[in-house]
Scaffold this motif. Structure first.
Motif, PDB file in Angstrom:
ATOM      1  N   ILE A 190     -18.488  12.600  20.301  1.00 37.64           N
ATOM      2  CA  ILE A 190     -19.614  13.192  21.232  1.00 37.64           C
ATOM      3  C   ILE A 190     -19.651  14.655  21.421  1.00 37.64           C
ATOM      4  O   ILE A 190     -18.714  15.320  21.296  1.00 37.64           O
ATOM      5  CB  ILE A 190     -19.410  12.356  22.613  1.00 37.64           C
ATOM      6  CG1 ILE A 190     -20.622  12.640  23.401  1.00 37.64           C
ATOM      7  CG2 ILE A 190     -18.180  13.146  23.164  1.00 37.64           C
ATOM      8  CD1 ILE A 190     -20.663  11.585  24.788  1.00 37.64           C
ATOM      9  N   ASP A 191     -20.699  15.057  21.699  1.00 33.78           N
ATOM     10  CA  ASP A 191     -21.211  16.630  22.210  1.00 33.78           C
ATOM     11  C   ASP A 191     -20.913  17.353  20.798  1.00 33.78           C
ATOM     12  O   ASP A 191     -19.712  18.400  21.020  1.00 33.78           O
ATOM     13  CB  ASP A 191     -20.037  16.981  23.227  1.00 33.78           C
ATOM     14  CG  ASP A 191     -20.664  16.500  24.399  1.00 33.78           C
ATOM     15  OD1 ASP A 191     -21.989  15.965  24.475  1.00 33.78           O
ATOM     16  OD2 ASP A 191     -20.187  16.973  25.708  1.00 33.78           O
ATOM     17  N   PHE A 192     -21.729  17.532  20.020  1.00 32.49           N
ATOM     18  CA  PHE A 192     -21.777  18.283  18.758  1.00 32.49           C
ATOM     19  C   PHE A 192     -22.325  19.491  19.099  1.00 32.49           C
ATOM     20  O   PHE A 192     -23.393  19.951  19.106  1.00 32.49           O
ATOM     21  CB  PHE A 192     -22.710  17.648  17.752  1.00 32.49           C
ATOM     22  CG  PHE A 192     -22.046  16.282  17.262  1.00 32.49           C
ATOM     23  CD1 PHE A 192     -21.181  16.353  16.088  1.00 32.49           C
ATOM     24  CD2 PHE A 192     -22.348  15.411  17.902  1.00 32.49           C
ATOM     25  CE1 PHE A 192     -21.070  15.020  15.649  1.00 32.49           C
ATOM     26  CE2 PHE A 192     -22.041  13.886  17.432  1.00 32.49           C
ATOM     27  CZ  PHE A 192     -21.173  13.806  16.340  1.00 32.49           C
ATOM     28  N   THR A 217     -11.455  17.888  27.247  1.00 32.73           N
ATOM     29  CA  THR A 217     -11.479  16.393  27.823  1.00 32.73           C
ATOM     30  C   THR A 217     -12.752  15.862  28.209  1.00 32.73           C
ATOM     31  O   THR A 217     -12.889  14.837  28.179  1.00 32.73           O
ATOM     32  CB  THR A 217     -10.491  16.195  28.903  1.00 32.73           C
ATOM     33  OG1 THR A 217     -10.696  17.017  29.992  1.00 32.73           O
ATOM     34  CG2 THR A 217      -8.813  16.572  28.664  1.00 32.73           C
ATOM     35  N   ASP A 218     -13.790  16.694  28.689  1.00 34.65           N
ATOM     36  CA  ASP A 218     -14.883  16.248  29.012  1.00 34.65           C
ATOM     37  C   ASP A 218     -15.616  15.861  27.702  1.00 34.65           C
ATOM     38  O   ASP A 218     -17.056  15.435  27.916  1.00 34.65           O
ATOM     39  CB  ASP A 218     -15.798  17.372  29.919  1.00 34.65           C
ATOM     40  CG  ASP A 218     -15.624  18.489  29.205  1.00 34.65           C
ATOM     41  OD1 ASP A 218     -14.526  19.268  28.751  1.00 34.65           O
ATOM     42  OD2 ASP A 218     -16.702  19.317  29.005  1.00 34.65           O
ATOM     43  N   ASN A 219     -15.425  16.157  26.649  1.00 35.49           N
ATOM     44  CA  ASN A 219     -16.030  15.942  25.264  1.00 35.49           C
ATOM     45  C   ASN A 219     -15.301  15.002  24.433  1.00 35.49           C
ATOM     46  O   ASN A 219     -15.601  14.868  23.250  1.00 35.49           O
ATOM     47  CB  ASN A 219     -15.964  17.189  24.359  1.00 35.49           C
ATOM     48  CG  ASN A 219     -17.056  18.320  25.203  1.00 35.49           C
ATOM     49  OD1 ASN A 219     -17.864  17.873  25.873  1.00 35.49           O
ATOM     50  ND2 ASN A 219     -16.951  19.521  24.767  1.00 35.49           N
ATOM     51  N   MET A 220     -14.402  14.253  25.201  1.00 34.55           N
ATOM     52  CA  MET A 220     -13.964  12.838  24.551  1.00 34.55           C
ATOM     53  C   MET A 220     -14.318  11.683  25.085  1.00 34.55           C
ATOM     54  O   MET A 220     -14.065  11.483  26.363  1.00 34.55           O
ATOM     55  CB  MET A 220     -12.197  13.134  24.325  1.00 34.55           C
ATOM     56  CG  MET A 220     -11.699  11.899  23.832  1.00 34.55           C
ATOM     57  SD  MET A 220      -9.817  12.058  24.014  1.00 34.55           S
ATOM     58  CE  MET A 220      -9.379  12.674  22.312  1.00 34.55           C
ATOM     59  N   ILE A 275     -19.020   7.891  29.219  1.00 35.88           N
ATOM     60  CA  ILE A 275     -17.902   7.907  30.002  1.00 35.88           C
ATOM     61  C   ILE A 275     -16.735   8.918  29.230  1.00 35.88           C
ATOM     62  O   ILE A 275     -16.580   8.416  28.093  1.00 35.88           O
ATOM     63  CB  ILE A 275     -17.446   6.722  30.446  1.00 35.88           C
ATOM     64  CG1 ILE A 275     -18.545   5.764  31.128  1.00 35.88           C
ATOM     65  CG2 ILE A 275     -16.303   6.827  31.340  1.00 35.88           C
ATOM     66  CD1 ILE A 275     -18.235   4.346  31.193  1.00 35.88           C
ATOM     67  N   ARG A 276     -16.559   9.818  29.731  1.00 38.41           N
ATOM     68  CA  ARG A 276     -15.513  10.743  29.279  1.00 38.41           C
ATOM     69  C   ARG A 276     -14.055  10.498  29.866  1.00 38.41           C
ATOM     70  O   ARG A 276     -13.948  10.118  31.041  1.00 38.41           O
ATOM     71  CB  ARG A 276     -15.963  12.116  29.442  1.00 38.41           C
ATOM     72  CG  ARG A 276     -17.383  12.272  28.702  1.00 38.41           C
ATOM     73  CD  ARG A 276     -18.198  13.253  29.599  1.00 38.41           C
ATOM     74  NE  ARG A 276     -19.635  13.247  29.388  1.00 38.41           N
ATOM     75  CZ  ARG A 276     -20.265  13.785  28.576  1.00 38.41           C
ATOM     76  NH1 ARG A 276     -19.589  14.987  27.929  1.00 38.41           N
ATOM     77  NH2 ARG A 276     -21.389  13.711  28.121  1.00 38.41           N
ATOM     78  N   VAL A 277     -12.907  11.160  29.012  1.00 37.55           N
ATOM     79  CA  VAL A 277     -11.764  11.330  29.785  1.00 37.55           C
ATOM     80  C   VAL A 277     -12.018  12.056  31.109  1.00 37.55           C
ATOM     81  O   VAL A 277     -11.250  11.770  32.241  1.00 37.55           O
ATOM     82  CB  VAL A 277     -10.897  11.932  28.772  1.00 37.55           C
ATOM     83  CG1 VAL A 277      -9.551  12.546  29.514  1.00 37.55           C
ATOM     84  CG2 VAL A 277     -10.358  11.186  27.767  1.00 37.55           C
ATOM     85  N   ALA A 333     -21.356  12.600  37.318  1.00 38.37           N
ATOM     86  CA  ALA A 333     -20.325  13.564  37.447  1.00 38.37           C
ATOM     87  C   ALA A 333     -19.073  13.408  36.644  1.00 38.37           C
ATOM     88  O   ALA A 333     -18.669  12.132  36.304  1.00 38.37           O
ATOM     89  CB  ALA A 333     -20.042  13.155  38.785  1.00 38.37           C
ATOM     90  N   TYR A 334     -18.569  14.421  36.280  1.00 37.88           N
ATOM     91  CA  TYR A 334     -17.142  14.405  35.553  1.00 37.88           C
ATOM     92  C   TYR A 334     -16.566  15.773  35.641  1.00 37.88           C
ATOM     93  O   TYR A 334     -17.278  16.866  36.069  1.00 37.88           O
ATOM     94  CB  TYR A 334     -17.324  13.932  33.950  1.00 37.88           C
ATOM     95  CG  TYR A 334     -18.260  14.887  33.248  1.00 37.88           C
ATOM     96  CD1 TYR A 334     -19.612  14.546  32.830  1.00 37.88           C
ATOM     97  CD2 TYR A 334     -17.953  16.103  32.513  1.00 37.88           C
ATOM     98  CE1 TYR A 334     -20.425  15.132  32.050  1.00 37.88           C
ATOM     99  CE2 TYR A 334     -18.609  16.892  31.599  1.00 37.88           C
ATOM    100  CZ  TYR A 334     -20.015  16.358  31.540  1.00 37.88           C
ATOM    101  OH  TYR A 334     -20.777  17.102  30.776  1.00 37.88           O
ATOM    102  N   ALA A 335     -15.283  15.561  35.304  1.00 38.98           N
ATOM    103  CA  ALA A 335     -14.536  17.120  35.353  1.00 38.98           C
ATOM    104  C   ALA A 335     -13.860  17.312  33.971  1.00 38.98           C
ATOM    105  O   ALA A 335     -14.409  16.856  32.997  1.00 38.98           O
ATOM    106  CB  ALA A 335     -13.328  17.003  36.402  1.00 38.98           C
TER     107      ALA A 335
END
Ligand code: AMP
Ligand code: MG
Length: 484
Positions: free
Chosen positions: A257-259, A247-250, A178-180, A72-74
């Motif tokens: 991350i997330d190319f 922020t979900d790609n940091m 784990i992302r921001v 889960a993330y936002a």
């Protein structure tokens, strides 16, 4: 083979993720396995290439010991708040501890729908799978912290995009996912217990020294700020544009991350953007440090309730930590470009910084090829004649004037720093697109050749010559797409 999974994220409270098995795919086919990464992880390469290995890499049979979950993330996407995102097309199989004792996630990207898929199909088209493979491994070879590519497979399915495309699954390895945005997910729900557990988990995985600090949460924030400042400076030094710095790609680990619609610039311009979904240029090359700062401010906000007993005290401490980002970034940026230009240590920082700025302005004005400029200068510094460098300039007299200034400031030239900072080969967009086009037509040879060449980006060889070349006008790629 029995993979020694040792899963810790799946031990966190159930609201951190959804348990979800990958979807079945009809006709999986192995495209590429990363032998050296497999060895690092202690995985048996022969097994990975076997029918059983393919069953794991295609999601058809999660191996024993795996505990497939969608996290889960936002996140803030292009500045707009989205309270729930989560792994909509990715499934974490589990964690292994590698040969060096580092815990690594093994994740399948494009493995089918999850409770976080919203309207999406959870699948990935082959093109973006191959693109992430090539670019993430190129980043690694260039010395940039990044998630890695363990394997790419074709699924035998057709996925519906603007047109029907062959489907693929990418096996990603990361220090963690784990992302921001993972912190934002719990902060938005005022779930302080979850925030505390998540921070402890992230500290033990990425910044164990923070645990010994008098204020571990603040030390964690400071560490993430420091690693992101270093990372983004590295991107800029290579002409890399992430494309979707939401922020979900940091990642808080400090890995790229997330190319998605990312790209390396050919012709230099600080406002250069490729992503088809970034119409306003929010994530342009030169905006990346300020966006990094913005994202880290969002991370700091999530930690305010944990940093000190009062909000006011927390705010003062968080602001002081965030103030360090600019200083740290500038210092890495300057050191990197000093190296690229061979400016010796004796030259004062202010003088070097002014010369770096002047050089980049000149390159932008004439839209010079970023990689060729620095590499041909490196050859010149190593004794080659100036002709190959000169032809990058539309005006010879500008070249001789600039070279005069450079010789004055960069003497004696730090050639070793130039050789280490200026690659011969980057994943040029037209090459990546060419590899994808051929793969869609069933020919994977250009993809494999490109992946092989990108593994040795600092080597000059007869083979590298062809891949070093800038695109001809008709080959230039102006836009890159998400489209997974
Ligand atoms: P991205 O911008 O690619 O980092 O993805 C943003 C969000 O969209 C994440 O929550 C992804 O899981 C989700 N997403 C992207 N593509 C798909 C897809 N094909 N199916 C389901 N979810 C997706
Ligand atoms: Mg993402």
């Amino acid at each position: 083979m029995i993979i020694p999974f040792d899963n810790t994220y799946a031990r966190l409270p159930e609201r951190f993720f959804a348990r979800q098995n990958p979807a079945q795919v009809p006709a999986p086919q192995l495209i590429r396995v990363n032998d050296s990464l497999a060895a690092e992880l202690g995985l048996d390469v022969e097994w990975l290439r076997s029918p059983d290995g393919l069953r794991m890499l295609s999601g058809n049979c999660p191996p024993r010991g795996s505990e497939p979950i969608a996290q889960a993330y936002a996140g803030h996407q292009f500045g707009g708040w989205v309270p729930q995102l989560g792994d909509g097309r990715a499934i974490l199989l589990g964690e292994v501890v590698d040969k060096k004792g580092v815990r690594r996630d093994i994740q399948l990207k494009g493995a089918g729908r999850t409770p976080f898929s919203r309207g999406g199909d959870g699948k990935a088209a082959l093109g973006p799978v191959l693109r992430e493979y090539l670019v993430s491994e190129a980043m690694y070879a260039l010395g940039v912290p990044t998630t890695r590519a363990l394997a790419a497979v074709a699924t035998g399915e057709t996925v519906a995009r603007e047109r029907g495309l062959p489907g693929g699954i990418f096996t990603r390895v990361a220090a963690s996912h784990i992302r921001v945005g993972t912190f934002q997910f719990f902060a938005a729900r005022n779930d302080l217990d979850a925030l505390r557990s998540l921070t402890e988990h992230a500290i033990s995985r990425h910044y164990p020294a923070a645990a010994d600090s008098p204020n571990p949460i603040l030390a964690f924030l400071q560490s993430v700020i420091a690693t992101q400042a270093r990372l983004i400076a590295k991107w800029l030094q290579l002409g890399f544009i992430h494309g979707v710095m939401n922020t979900d790609n940091m990642a808080v680990s400090g890995e790229t991350i997330d190319f998605g619609p990312c790209a390396f610039m050919d012709a230099f311009h600080p406002q250069c953007v490729f992503s088809s979904i970034d119409q306003r240029g929010r994530y342009a090359w030169g905006n990346q440090p300020s966006i990094g700062d913005w994202n880290l401010t969002r991370l700091a906000e999530t930690l305010l309730p944990l940093i000190a007993d009062s909000q006011d005290d927390s705010r003062v401490l968080a602001e002081a930590a965030l103030d360090q980002f600019g200083h740290a970034f500038q210092s890495h940026y300057r050191t990197g470009f000093r190296g690229k230009l061979g400016i010796p240590e004796a030259v004062a920082d202010a003088e070097a910084a002014a010369f770096i700025d002047r050089t980049l302005s000149m390159m932008a004005r004439d839209e010079m090829d970023f990689t060729l400029f620095f590499r041909r200068l490196t050859r010149l510094a190593s004794g080659a004649d100036a002709s190959a460098f000169e032809i990058l300039f539309p005006d010879r007299s500008v070249c001789s004037q600039w070279l005069g200034e450079w010789r004055a400031i960069a003497a004696p030239v730090a050639v070793d720093a130039m050789l280490a900072g200026n690659p011969v080969i980057i994943p040029r967009n037209h090459r990546v697109e060419e590899a994808i086009r051929h793969a869609y037509a069933g020919d994977f040879a250009p993809f494999h050749r490109l992946a092989d060449v990108l593994a040795r980006p600092f080597e000059e060889s007869s083979e590298s010559r062809e891949y070093e070349r800038a695109p001809e006008p008709h080959e230039v790629v102006h836009e890159t797409f998400c489209g997974t």
